[in-house]
Design a protein around this motif. Structure first.
Motif, mmCIF file in Angstrom:
data_model
loop_
_atom_site.group_PDB
_atom_site.id
_atom_site.type_symbol
_atom_site.label_atom_id
_atom_site.label_comp_id
_atom_site.label_asym_id
_atom_site.label_seq_id
_atom_site.Cartn_x
_atom_site.Cartn_y
_atom_site.Cartn_z
ATOM 1 N N THR A 74 0.441 0.092 1.063
ATOM 2 C CA THR A 74 0.038 1.461 1.368
ATOM 3 C C THR A 74 1.046 2.163 2.265
ATOM 4 O OG1 THR A 74 -1.336 0.600 3.180
ATOM 5 C CG2 THR A 74 -2.413 0.989 1.073
ATOM 6 N N ILE A 75 1.369 3.409 1.892
ATOM 7 C CA ILE A 75 2.348 4.215 2.610
ATOM 8 C C ILE A 75 1.748 5.588 2.881
ATOM 9 C CG2 ILE A 75 4.637 5.292 2.516
ATOM 10 C CD1 ILE A 75 5.431 3.053 0.536
ATOM 11 N N GLY A 76 1.763 6.019 4.131
ATOM 12 C CA GLY A 76 1.228 7.317 4.491
ATOM 13 C C GLY A 76 2.294 8.255 5.032
ATOM 14 N N PHE A 77 2.159 9.523 4.713
ATOM 15 C CA PHE A 77 2.980 10.593 5.293
ATOM 16 C C PHE A 77 2.029 11.527 6.028
ATOM 17 C CE2 PHE A 77 5.681 9.061 1.932
ATOM 18 C CZ PHE A 77 6.973 9.217 2.414
ATOM 19 N N SER A 78 2.231 11.679 7.332
ATOM 20 C CA SER A 78 1.311 12.456 8.154
ATOM 21 C C SER A 78 2.080 13.367 9.107
ATOM 22 C CB SER A 78 0.385 11.504 8.926
ATOM 23 O OG SER A 78 -0.592 12.229 9.631
ATOM 24 N N GLY A 79 1.331 14.004 10.019
ATOM 25 C CA GLY A 79 1.947 14.876 11.009
ATOM 26 C C GLY A 79 1.196 14.789 12.321
ATOM 27 N N GLY A 80 1.656 15.545 13.316
ATOM 28 C CA GLY A 80 1.015 15.528 14.629
ATOM 29 C C GLY A 80 1.142 14.169 15.287
ATOM 30 N N ASP A 81 -0.006 13.574 15.639
ATOM 31 C CA ASP A 81 0.010 12.228 16.212
ATOM 32 C C ASP A 81 -0.237 11.153 15.154
ATOM 33 O OD1 ASP A 81 -2.672 12.511 15.650
ATOM 34 O OD2 ASP A 81 -3.366 12.260 17.709
ATOM 35 N N GLY A 82 -0.269 11.575 13.893
ATOM 36 C CA GLY A 82 -0.467 10.647 12.786
ATOM 37 C C GLY A 82 -1.904 10.507 12.363
ATOM 38 N N GLY A 83 -2.845 10.878 13.250
ATOM 39 C CA GLY A 83 -4.249 10.786 12.930
ATOM 40 C C GLY A 83 -4.687 9.360 12.629
ATOM 41 N N LYS A 84 -5.751 9.220 11.868
ATOM 42 C CA LYS A 84 -6.287 7.906 11.515
ATOM 43 C C LYS A 84 -5.316 7.101 10.656
ATOM 44 C CE LYS A 84 -11.117 9.355 11.777
ATOM 45 N NZ LYS A 84 -12.394 9.548 11.043
ATOM 46 N N MET A 85 -4.468 7.801 9.907
ATOM 47 C CA MET A 85 -3.506 7.108 9.053
ATOM 48 C C MET A 85 -2.530 6.275 9.874
ATOM 49 S SD MET A 85 -2.860 10.018 6.105
ATOM 50 C CE MET A 85 -1.190 9.480 5.797
ATOM 51 N N ALA A 86 -2.287 6.682 11.107
ATOM 52 C CA ALA A 86 -1.329 5.964 11.963
ATOM 53 C C ALA A 86 -2.001 4.916 12.839
ATOM 54 C CB ALA A 86 -0.574 6.958 12.836
ATOM 55 N N SER A 87 -3.286 4.682 12.623
ATOM 56 C CA SER A 87 -4.024 3.744 13.480
ATOM 57 C C SER A 87 -4.159 2.362 12.855
ATOM 58 C CB SER A 87 -5.412 4.308 13.789
ATOM 59 O OG SER A 87 -6.192 4.400 12.603
ATOM 60 N N GLY A 88 -3.314 2.069 11.876
ATOM 61 C CA GLY A 88 -3.369 0.769 11.231
ATOM 62 C C GLY A 88 -4.015 0.790 9.866
ATOM 63 N N VAL A 89 -4.424 1.969 9.389
ATOM 64 C CA VAL A 89 -5.026 2.089 8.061
ATOM 65 C C VAL A 89 -3.986 1.852 6.972
ATOM 66 C CG1 VAL A 89 -6.145 3.690 6.458
ATOM 67 C CG2 VAL A 89 -6.853 3.617 8.845
ATOM 68 N N CYS A 90 -2.746 2.292 7.236
ATOM 69 C CA CYS A 90 -1.656 2.139 6.271
ATOM 70 C C CYS A 90 -0.708 1.017 6.702
ATOM 71 C CB CYS A 90 -0.838 3.427 6.163
ATOM 72 S SG CYS A 90 -1.781 4.890 5.781
ATOM 73 N N ASP A 91 -0.075 0.385 5.729
ATOM 74 C CA ASP A 91 0.969 -0.592 6.048
ATOM 75 C C ASP A 91 2.169 0.096 6.682
ATOM 76 O OD1 ASP A 91 -0.474 -2.754 4.899
ATOM 77 O OD2 ASP A 91 0.171 -2.122 2.906
ATOM 78 N N HIS A 92 2.470 1.289 6.197
ATOM 79 C CA HIS A 92 3.610 2.066 6.686
ATOM 80 C C HIS A 92 3.160 3.517 6.820
ATOM 81 C CE1 HIS A 92 6.172 -1.365 5.552
ATOM 82 N NE2 HIS A 92 5.430 -1.402 4.462
#
Length: 229
Positions: free
Chosen positions: A166-184
């Motif tokens: 799993t790969i996420g592209f986000s913004g700001g502080d990354g939100g929930k996607m940056a909390s370990g939900v995605c591999d990258h």
């Protein structure tokens, strides 16, 4: 005294007394310059902070294709357009000699997404498709300017349960996607939706290029046999 509208606050020079056309043009030109400057500065900061993470994501996605897997993409609103864009880049490479790579855009089927959204809930529109089409070894890319889209989070959780990369592209502080939900998870360090989306486009174009570069050695040549023939 009535409060000013949001439009008046953003563009005060367009409201009130008759405006001098030259002054209006000058104000709008300044607005363009400021937005362009902000875009450049955000891009420099983003790639300065996130390039190593982008490379890691490219290596992981190259591994998916190396093992015979496929890529799925997803997003909402403007990010659904990005999901479509990144999928077509892999399916229809514009650079000569680079082969098509399997990519499935989960935002493309309006009947499917509206049926699931209506019958079960919008949060499930991507999960249901992954259950039907995904398999261990595939990859999933999700794009969200906030990183908090419930349907993306649900799909990332299900994808990891199923053994997808799993790969996420986000913004700001990354939100929930940056909390370990995605591999990258690659995060654009701004809350401006426009600046985030601009960086996402550049990032997934680079991701596409890196994946093909990483796979070139596997093929023995950057030129496919079909093209060479």
């Amino acid at each position: 005294m009535t409060s000013k509208s949001a439009l008046e606050v953003l563009y005060p020079f367009l409201h009130g007394k008759e405006q001098d056309p030259a002054a209006v043009d000058a104000g709008l030109l300044h607005s363009i310059e400021e937005k362009a400057r902000e875009s450049r500065e955000t891009s420099v900061r983003f790639f300065g902070e996130q390039s190593a993470l982008l490379l890691d994501a490219a290596k992981a996605l190259a591994g998916v294709y190396r093992r015979g897997g496929r890529m799925f993409t997803m997003g909402n609103g403007g990010s659904s357009c990005d999901a479509s864009h990144v999928a077509v880049e892999f399916l229809h490479p514009i650079t000569a000699g680079r082969p098509a790579l399997a990519a499935i855009n989960l935002t493309a089927d309006v009947a499917m997404t509206s049926a699931v959204g209506n019958d079960v809930g919008f949060e499930h529109i991507f999960v249901r498709q992954l259950i039907a089409h995904g398999r261990a070894g595939d990859g999933l890319i999700g794009l969200s300017t906030s990183g908090n889209s419930a349907n993306l989070i649900a799909a990332f959780v299900k994808a990891r349960e199923m053994g997808l990369t799993t790969i996420g592209f986000s913004g700001g502080d990354g939100g929930k996607m940056a909390s370990g939900v995605c591999d990258h998870c690659v995060v654009v360090p701004t809350t401006s939706v426009h600046r985030i989306q601009e960086c996402h486009v550049a990032a997934y174009h680079i991701l596409w290029d890196l994946v093909h570069t990483l796979l070139a050695d596997d093929r023995g040549s950057a030129i496919s046999k079909d093209v060479a023939a």
